[in-house]
Design a protein around this motif. Sequence first.
Motif, PDB file in Angstrom:
ATOM      1  N   ASN A   1      -2.794  74.445  62.053  1.00  0.00           N
ATOM      2  CA  ASN A   1      -3.496  74.052  60.834  1.00  0.00           C
ATOM      3  C   ASN A   1      -4.894  73.522  61.152  1.00  0.00           C
ATOM      4  OD1 ASN A   1      -1.203  74.273  58.827  1.00  0.00           O
ATOM      5  ND2 ASN A   1      -0.317  72.847  60.291  1.00  0.00           N
ATOM      6  N   HIS A   2      -5.833  73.758  60.231  1.00  0.00           N
ATOM      7  CA  HIS A   2      -7.143  73.107  60.312  1.00  0.00           C
ATOM      8  C   HIS A   2      -7.011  71.786  59.572  1.00  0.00           C
ATOM      9  CE1 HIS A   2     -11.193  72.106  58.732  1.00  0.00           C
ATOM     10  NE2 HIS A   2     -11.436  72.189  60.024  1.00  0.00           N
ATOM     11  N   VAL A   3      -7.306  70.681  60.248  1.00  0.00           N
ATOM     12  CA  VAL A   3      -7.082  69.348  59.689  1.00  0.00           C
ATOM     13  C   VAL A   3      -8.368  68.532  59.728  1.00  0.00           C
ATOM     14  CG1 VAL A   3      -5.774  67.191  59.897  1.00  0.00           C
ATOM     15  CG2 VAL A   3      -4.670  69.382  60.443  1.00  0.00           C
ATOM     16  N   GLU A   4      -8.736  68.005  58.582  1.00  0.00           N
ATOM     17  CA  GLU A   4      -9.802  67.004  58.466  1.00  0.00           C
ATOM     18  C   GLU A   4      -9.098  65.685  58.167  1.00  0.00           C
ATOM     19  OE1 GLU A   4     -13.420  67.545  58.193  1.00  0.00           O
ATOM     20  OE2 GLU A   4     -13.025  69.532  59.028  1.00  0.00           O
ATOM     21  N   THR A   5      -9.730  64.567  58.524  1.00  0.00           N
ATOM     22  CA  THR A   5      -9.068  63.278  58.322  1.00  0.00           C
ATOM     23  C   THR A   5     -10.005  62.240  57.720  1.00  0.00           C
ATOM     24  OG1 THR A   5      -9.640  62.388  60.500  1.00  0.00           O
ATOM     25  CG2 THR A   5      -7.587  63.655  60.339  1.00  0.00           C
ATOM     26  N   GLY A   6      -9.364  61.207  57.214  1.00  0.00           N
ATOM     27  CA  GLY A   6     -10.077  60.003  56.835  1.00  0.00           C
ATOM     28  C   GLY A   6     -10.209  59.115  58.063  1.00  0.00           C
ATOM     29  N   GLU A   7     -10.543  57.852  57.846  1.00  0.00           N
ATOM     30  CA  GLU A   7     -10.689  56.882  58.933  1.00  0.00           C
ATOM     31  C   GLU A   7      -9.646  55.791  58.749  1.00  0.00           C
ATOM     32  OE1 GLU A   7     -13.925  53.534  60.242  1.00  0.00           O
ATOM     33  OE2 GLU A   7     -14.694  55.443  59.509  1.00  0.00           O
ATOM     34  N   PHE A   8      -8.720  55.698  59.677  1.00  0.00           N
ATOM     35  CA  PHE A   8      -7.631  54.737  59.560  1.00  0.00           C
ATOM     36  C   PHE A   8      -8.181  53.334  59.350  1.00  0.00           C
ATOM     37  CE2 PHE A   8      -4.446  51.768  60.863  1.00  0.00           C
ATOM     38  CZ  PHE A   8      -3.281  52.308  60.357  1.00  0.00           C
ATOM     39  N   GLY A   9      -7.664  52.641  58.349  1.00  0.00           N
ATOM     40  CA  GLY A   9      -8.020  51.253  58.084  1.00  0.00           C
ATOM     41  C   GLY A   9      -9.322  51.039  57.343  1.00  0.00           C
ATOM     42  N   ALA A  10     -10.054  52.111  57.082  1.00  0.00           N
ATOM     43  CA  ALA A  10     -11.346  51.971  56.393  1.00  0.00           C
ATOM     44  C   ALA A  10     -11.149  51.940  54.884  1.00  0.00           C
ATOM     45  CB  ALA A  10     -12.266  53.132  56.766  1.00  0.00           C
ATOM     46  N   ASP A  11     -12.147  51.419  54.194  1.00  0.00           N
ATOM     47  CA  ASP A  11     -12.205  51.499  52.737  1.00  0.00           C
ATOM     48  C   ASP A  11     -12.759  52.888  52.418  1.00  0.00           C
ATOM     49  OD1 ASP A  11     -12.362  51.086  50.023  1.00  0.00           O
ATOM     50  OD2 ASP A  11     -14.158  49.841  50.135  1.00  0.00           O
ATOM     51  N   MET A  12     -11.882  53.760  51.932  1.00  0.00           N
ATOM     52  CA  MET A  12     -12.241  55.165  51.725  1.00  0.00           C
ATOM     53  C   MET A  12     -12.262  55.505  50.245  1.00  0.00           C
ATOM     54  SD  MET A  12      -9.942  56.924  54.736  1.00  0.00           S
ATOM     55  CE  MET A  12      -8.507  55.861  54.543  1.00  0.00           C
ATOM     56  N   GLN A  13     -13.115  56.451  49.903  1.00  0.00           N
ATOM     57  CA  GLN A  13     -13.132  57.015  48.563  1.00  0.00           C
ATOM     58  C   GLN A  13     -12.690  58.476  48.719  1.00  0.00           C
ATOM     59  OE1 GLN A  13     -16.085  55.204  49.716  1.00  0.00           O
ATOM     60  NE2 GLN A  13     -14.779  53.548  48.984  1.00  0.00           N
ATOM     61  N   VAL A  14     -11.662  58.844  47.957  1.00  0.00           N
ATOM     62  CA  VAL A  14     -11.100  60.186  48.038  1.00  0.00           C
ATOM     63  C   VAL A  14     -11.401  60.907  46.736  1.00  0.00           C
ATOM     64  CG1 VAL A  14      -8.992  61.552  48.337  1.00  0.00           C
ATOM     65  CG2 VAL A  14      -9.260  59.379  49.565  1.00  0.00           C
ATOM     66  N   SER A  15     -11.952  62.103  46.862  1.00  0.00           N
ATOM     67  CA  SER A  15     -12.224  62.953  45.705  1.00  0.00           C
ATOM     68  C   SER A  15     -11.420  64.227  45.855  1.00  0.00           C
ATOM     69  CB  SER A  15     -13.708  63.311  45.619  1.00  0.00           C
ATOM     70  OG  SER A  15     -14.492  62.158  45.459  1.00  0.00           O
ATOM     71  N   LEU A  16     -10.890  64.716  44.736  1.00  0.00           N
ATOM     72  CA  LEU A  16     -10.122  65.949  44.806  1.00  0.00           C
ATOM     73  C   LEU A  16     -10.169  66.683  43.489  1.00  0.00           C
ATOM     74  CD1 LEU A  16      -6.473  65.620  44.026  1.00  0.00           C
ATOM     75  CD2 LEU A  16      -7.679  63.511  44.496  1.00  0.00           C
ATOM     76  N   GLN A  17     -10.004  67.983  43.599  1.00  0.00           N
ATOM     77  CA  GLN A  17      -9.753  68.811  42.429  1.00  0.00           C
ATOM     78  C   GLN A  17      -8.341  69.331  42.614  1.00  0.00           C
ATOM     79  OE1 GLN A  17     -12.409  72.103  41.814  1.00  0.00           O
ATOM     80  NE2 GLN A  17     -11.451  72.650  39.883  1.00  0.00           N
ATOM     81  N   ASN A  18      -7.410  68.703  41.890  1.00  0.00           N
ATOM     82  CA  ASN A  18      -6.004  69.047  41.999  1.00  0.00           C
ATOM     83  C   ASN A  18      -5.794  70.467  41.492  1.00  0.00           C
ATOM     84  OD1 ASN A  18      -3.164  68.765  42.175  1.00  0.00           O
ATOM     85  ND2 ASN A  18      -3.358  66.599  41.729  1.00  0.00           N
ATOM     86  N   ASP A  19      -4.869  71.178  42.102  1.00  0.00           N
ATOM     87  CA  ASP A  19      -4.572  72.553  41.736  1.00  0.00           C
ATOM     88  C   ASP A  19      -3.169  72.618  41.163  1.00  0.00           C
ATOM     89  OD1 ASP A  19      -4.489  75.297  41.499  1.00  0.00           O
ATOM     90  OD2 ASP A  19      -4.341  75.686  43.646  1.00  0.00           O
ATOM     91  N   GLY A  20      -3.070  72.683  39.874  1.00  0.00           N
ATOM     92  CA  GLY A  20      -1.762  72.796  39.220  1.00  0.00           C
ATOM     93  C   GLY A  20      -1.611  71.855  38.034  1.00  0.00           C
ATOM     94  N   PRO A  21      -1.477  70.595  38.244  1.00  0.00           N
ATOM     95  CA  PRO A  21      -1.307  69.882  39.505  1.00  0.00           C
ATOM     96  C   PRO A  21       0.043  70.198  40.149  1.00  0.00           C
ATOM     97  CG  PRO A  21      -0.951  68.368  37.700  1.00  0.00           C
ATOM     98  CD  PRO A  21      -1.364  69.674  37.098  1.00  0.00           C
ATOM     99  N   PHE A  22       0.051  70.143  41.452  1.00  0.00           N
ATOM    100  CA  PHE A  22       1.257  70.399  42.238  1.00  0.00           C
ATOM    101  C   PHE A  22       1.338  69.310  43.287  1.00  0.00           C
ATOM    102  CE2 PHE A  22       3.946  74.333  42.851  1.00  0.00           C
ATOM    103  CZ  PHE A  22       4.921  73.717  43.606  1.00  0.00           C
ATOM    104  N   THR A  23       2.300  68.398  43.128  1.00  0.00           N
ATOM    105  CA  THR A  23       2.433  67.243  44.009  1.00  0.00           C
ATOM    106  C   THR A  23       3.860  67.168  44.530  1.00  0.00           C
ATOM    107  OG1 THR A  23       0.749  66.067  42.736  1.00  0.00           O
ATOM    108  CG2 THR A  23       2.159  64.734  44.178  1.00  0.00           C
ATOM    109  N   ILE A  24       4.000  67.010  45.836  1.00  0.00           N
ATOM    110  CA  ILE A  24       5.300  66.893  46.497  1.00  0.00           C
ATOM    111  C   ILE A  24       5.304  65.580  47.272  1.00  0.00           C
ATOM    112  CG2 ILE A  24       6.875  67.909  48.203  1.00  0.00           C
ATOM    113  CD1 ILE A  24       6.485  69.830  45.950  1.00  0.00           C
ATOM    114  N   ILE A  25       6.428  64.856  47.212  1.00  0.00           N
ATOM    115  CA  ILE A  25       6.565  63.613  47.965  1.00  0.00           C
ATOM    116  C   ILE A  25       7.623  63.822  49.045  1.00  0.00           C
ATOM    117  CG2 ILE A  25       7.194  61.177  47.868  1.00  0.00           C
ATOM    118  CD1 ILE A  25       6.266  61.234  44.907  1.00  0.00           C
ATOM    119  N   PHE A  26       7.221  63.568  50.288  1.00  0.00           N
ATOM    120  CA  PHE A  26       8.139  63.622  51.423  1.00  0.00           C
ATOM    121  C   PHE A  26       8.416  62.197  51.885  1.00  0.00           C
ATOM    122  CE2 PHE A  26       5.817  67.645  51.768  1.00  0.00           C
ATOM    123  CZ  PHE A  26       6.858  68.556  51.918  1.00  0.00           C
TER     124      PHE A  26
END
Length: 148
Positions: A118-143
Motif C-alpha cells: 500500500n501507498h501510505v501517507e501519515t499524520g504526526e503522532f501526538g500533534a494537533d492535526m487538522q484532517v480534511s476529507l471528501q467522504n465517498d459514499g459515505p462508507f465507514t467501517i470500524i475495526f
Amino acid sequence: MRVVLQRVKKASVSVDDDIIGSINQGYLLLVGVKDSDTKDDIDYLVRKITNLRIFADENGKTNLSLKDVDGDILSVSQFTLYASTKKGNRPSFVNAGKPDYASKMYDVFNQELINAGNHVETGEFGADMQVSLQNDGPFTIIFDTENK
C-alpha cells in the motif's frame, strides 16, 4: 487496536497549516492503540484493510479492493478512539495506550501497511492535526481487534 476506516475521494492532514499527508481515492484511517495491543492485532488489521472490497466494480457492486482501484491510505493516530464516556460529561482517556507504546505500534502498523504493497501517507503522532476529507459514499467501517 481500533481503526475507523472511511472511503474517501481525497483526504489530507495538516499541522500548523502545513499539509503533511495527502491522498486522492482511498482510505482515511483513524488509528487508536491501547497498551495490550500486539503485533498479531496489527497483522489482522493490515490483512483486513488491504483486502477489504468496498470499491464499486463495473456493475456497481462493492467487489474491488484498494489495490484494484490503485488507491492510497492516509493514516492518522487518534487516541480519542479509546475515550470512555461512562461517567460525567468529560471523557476519560485512561484506556488509550501510553504515548511511547502507542507511537511505536502506530509506526509498525503503517510500515506493515506499506510492506503489504500500500501507498501510505501519515499524520504526526501526538500533534494537533487538522484532517480534511471528501467522504465517498459515505462508507465507514470500524475495526476493533477485540472483536476479530
